[in-house]
Design an enzyme around this catalytic site. Sequence first.
Site, short mmCIF file in Angstrom:
data_model
loop_
_atom_site.label_atom_id
_atom_site.label_comp_id
_atom_site.label_asym_id
_atom_site.label_seq_id
_atom_site.Cartn_x
_atom_site.Cartn_y
_atom_site.Cartn_z
N HIS A 98 27.41 20.68 37.11
CA HIS A 98 27.30 19.12 37.54
C HIS A 98 26.16 18.95 36.54
O HIS A 98 25.42 17.90 37.04
CB HIS A 98 26.98 19.20 39.02
CG HIS A 98 28.28 19.33 39.57
ND1 HIS A 98 28.32 20.18 40.86
CD2 HIS A 98 29.42 18.74 39.69
CE1 HIS A 98 29.59 20.01 41.26
NE2 HIS A 98 30.30 18.97 40.72
N ILE A 130 22.22 14.96 35.94
CA ILE A 130 22.96 15.75 36.99
C ILE A 130 23.87 14.74 37.57
O ILE A 130 23.58 13.75 37.87
CB ILE A 130 21.73 16.15 38.07
CG1 ILE A 130 20.60 16.79 37.41
CG2 ILE A 130 22.40 16.97 39.02
CD1 ILE A 130 19.47 16.93 38.03
N CYS A 131 24.93 15.37 37.98
CA CYS A 131 25.99 14.77 38.64
C CYS A 131 25.88 15.01 40.29
O CYS A 131 26.44 16.25 40.38
CB CYS A 131 27.23 14.98 38.08
SG CYS A 131 28.70 14.14 39.06
N ALA A 132 24.92 14.38 40.92
CA ALA A 132 25.12 14.73 42.32
C ALA A 132 25.18 13.44 43.04
O ALA A 132 24.57 12.44 42.83
CB ALA A 132 23.75 15.49 42.68
#
Lengths: 370, 155
Positions: free
Chosen positions: B87, B94-96
């Site tokens: 991620h 950041i893919c959160a």
Amino acid sequence: MNTNHPLLASLADEPPPFPDSHPQLQRLDRSVLCTICKEIFRAPVTVTCGHTFCSECIRSSLSVMTDKKCPLCHATITEGSIRRNRAMEEVTEAWETARDSLITLSQPVAGPSRRRPPPEPNSKSSSSTSANLKRPRRSDESRSQSPNKISKKSTDHVDHVVSSDSEEEEQVQEISENDEGECPLCSARMAIASIPMHIERGCPPVSKKKSAPGNQKADWRKVFSMAGSTKEKNVSMKRITSPNYHLATPTDLRNILNEYSLPTVGDKPALEARVRQWIILFNSNLDTEHPKSLSALRAKLNAEEISKKRDKERGRDEAVENLKTTEGFAEHVRNSGAEFERLRKEIMERDAKRAKAAKGLEASSAIEVD
Amino acid sequence: MVLSISSRRLMKELKEIETKGTPPGIQLLKADDMETWIFLISVLGDETVYKGETFALKLKFEPGYPIDYPQVTFLSDDQYQPPLHPHVYSNGHICASILGSEWSPVLTALSICITIQSMLASCKKKERPPGNDRYVRSAPLNPKLTRWAYEDDTV
Ligand SMILES: [Zn+2]
Ligand SMILES: [Zn+2]
Ligand SMILES: [Zn+2]
């Protein structure tokens, strides 16, 4: 880490915490804090799931959420479900009054002296924690004056704002007008006596700073000078229902702003943002026994607009940087849609203006300093 | 200086960090202003694929904080590199979901760090997200301008 971080100097007037020997008081102290702003509840309201927040905190949160949920438990909530929590407001105030004496009682040694000159703005002294026992009055604390002001001026729906019963005694403050205090809106320190005028003037910064240019400022100044000299027009103290922003024309929005003597400059997005923010401030002001005066609300709206504007400018500079460093500009536009396209145009226009106006003079400000 | 709501909130957080400290594996590296803070993050224990590695997480706050979430990226410079994680893009983005649709204004800088730390801790395989190169080529500097599609609810 060092315990005297320079940035924390401005928090020096915060009340001291309860000592670890009294965890039950620490818990009580925490329970009157809003989980969003981490400050003591101001105009507390409760939502469907039972969680409580400051009215302004939850209204602002909901206004940006596409999926409206309780920030704490994620239960689905609506703005319409917001209910004023009178009991919590009473508890909060009672706690604030009791806190000083409880702090003194909870100290292992004899209590520190109550009165000391306010700490120097930049003082890093660690002793400052023991100095001011008083919780600093918060941005809503022009308490004694505002309710009168409003009840005099509004003819209808007064019951929403001020309880007419006067059996509740106003808390007598221990400080005198000559003492220095914090502006409840911008936290600048000055003589308490000069704070009302300072607010009336829209919280001008103490140090000379480059201020936002354009009519915007002039328009705001007009609003404040008018509020100071002429009579407030008859403003209904009723909760404002949000317009349908998709359908509303700029004129509709200006009408709303006019009704509350607010500036009507700007394009539709600017007008919409101002109306939205005003509704949050105005409606949450109805959720307390101690509403602020309308001029104080306007000052707050103004301060927020300036701060947002400053940020937007910063954002633009960053976007400029962005366009320079990344290749996939087309994809970029597709990803971020019309908003980005608009931003890009603004930047191009601004840069063109800049290039014309001052060659190289302002070049440095286009680069974000990290 | 005008103390905005966001500055007050950040100062309270900073004070809390200074008095109570940070959780293990999280360390405040830089907080010189109320705009950009940098935390050092490492995953403790022997189980992790990031044993012995330390990452620098940059949080950039805007005046809308905490109603609005900060820009959060891993530093990518001479000293620090973003973790190899499904991620985390190589540019540090950041893919959160908590840095997007699942953001809640009750969260703090520290709770972001803790979430990111546990995201790293649960990682079994070091790899870049699919489409990393393509994304990084066209990515905006500000990760908030990216429309993330969250693959699962666990991050
Ligand atoms: Zn709050
Ligand atoms: Zn809830
Ligand atoms: Zn009742």
